[in-house]
Scaffold this active site. Structure first.
Site, PDB file in Angstrom:
ATOM      1  N   ASN A 136      75.792  31.787   2.315  1.00  8.46           N
ATOM      2  CA  ASN A 136      76.444  32.548   1.241  1.00  8.46           C
ATOM      3  C   ASN A 136      75.479  33.463   0.478  1.00  8.46           C
ATOM      4  OD1 ASN A 136      78.806  29.871   0.478  1.00  8.46           O
ATOM      5  ND2 ASN A 136      79.127  31.694   1.725  1.00  8.46           N
ATOM      6  N   ASP A 194      87.753  26.882   0.340  1.00  6.77           N
ATOM      7  CA  ASP A 194      87.688  28.278   0.799  1.00  6.77           C
ATOM      8  C   ASP A 194      88.918  29.069   0.354  1.00  6.77           C
ATOM      9  OD1 ASP A 194      86.561  30.435   2.059  1.00  6.77           O
ATOM     10  OD2 ASP A 194      87.217  29.883   4.070  1.00  6.77           O
TER      11      ASP A 194
END
Ligand code: IPE
Ligand code: IPE
Ligand code: MG
Length: 254
Positions: A81, A33
């Site tokens: 996502n 991330d």
């Protein structure tokens, strides 16, 4: 080194961290991330962060293989996502092609077995082609198993496993009472992998974001402020050193 705790590190200075030996995690899982923030800090588009994140992937794959970690699982794209802007999703969907084009020969040379978890049937055709080709090239390898979680969600994984188990029960091949925790785990997408021992998340976020929610029930969690494109083999080594100092009790008394 400053500001050390056993679970969160703010310190990006990892030069000189030695290669871990001794008892290694059998399965390391990583929530990669911070690509977007890495790019924003440089005044670049988010896509530049995703592109730079490939360096982190190459580094952790090499490092994991060099020290002998048997299984590495990388969270590359979540079922959530898809809610990102279309252009970003498309960019992310094109990255596997570029990544494997440049990496496949080394992966094959290292004997890495590449796998994918998540619903790859929903990926664009060009991404699916890369998945298929990569599987073909690495399926007979005997080395480290590197699993890419692409369109992966932990809840979807558990739900699919429930459906598969229910299907077996409906067919009469398995009885309800025969389904154990261990047996149920085999219906999951990670069925033949050990549960992750060490779960790493970069970028300072302290959450699971729907990654391996069943499998990571007893994983050791390790967080760092380092943004994924800056993650290097020394960060992995540091995480493993910290892991080796943990006392895993699994609910018992030691
Ligand atoms: C991780 O970086 C990559 C994916 C989730 C695909 P992000 O894109 O989430 O970066 P941040 O969290 O916005 O910085
Ligand atoms: C988790 O990161 C998914 C991947 C790394 C692929 P996100 O950036 O999507 O997670 P949230 O939105 O911060 O929880
Ligand atoms: Mg993020």
């Amino acid at each position: 080194m400053t500001r050390l705790t056993k679970w969160f590190r703010r310190d990006n200075q990892v030069s000189g961290v030695s290669m871990p030996t001794g008892s290694l995690p059998q399965h390391v899982a990583i929530i990669m991330d911070g690509n977007g923030r890495w790019a924003r800090r440089r005044g670049l588009p988010r896509s530049a962060g995703h592109h730079a994140g490939m360096r982190g992937m190459r580094d952790v794959i090499r490092a994991s293989d060099d020290i002998g970690i048997p299984c590495l699982t990388l969270f590359a794209f979540s079922t959530e996502n898809w809610t990102r802007p279309e252009t970003e999703v498309e960019y992310l969907m094109r990255l596997p092609e570029e990544f494997f084009r440049t990496e496949i020969d080394e992966l094959v040379e290292r004997g890495v077995r590449v796998r994918f978890i998540g619903d790859t049937s929903k990926l664009p055709a060009y991404t699916r082609d890369t998945v298929t080709r990569t599987l073909e090239r690495t399926t007979n390898n005997q080395g480290m198993i590197v699993t890419f979680a692409l369109n992966y969600g932990g809840r979807a994984d558990v739900l699919e496993a429930c459906k598969r188990a229910a299907g077996e029960v409906a067919k009469g091949t398995v009885g309800w009472d025969e389904i154990t925790e261990k047996g149920f785990g085999e219906y999951l997408s990670t069925g033949d992998l050990p549960d992750p021992d060490l779960l790493i998340r970069t970028s300072g976020e302290l959450r699971m974001s729907n990654f391996l929610i069943w499998q990571a029930a007893y994983a050791e969690l390790w967080f760092t402020d380092v943004l994924w494109p800056d993650f290097r083999r020394e960060h992995l080594y540091q995480a493993i050193h910290d892991y080796q100092r943990r006392k895993r009790r699994f609910g018992g008394v030691k």
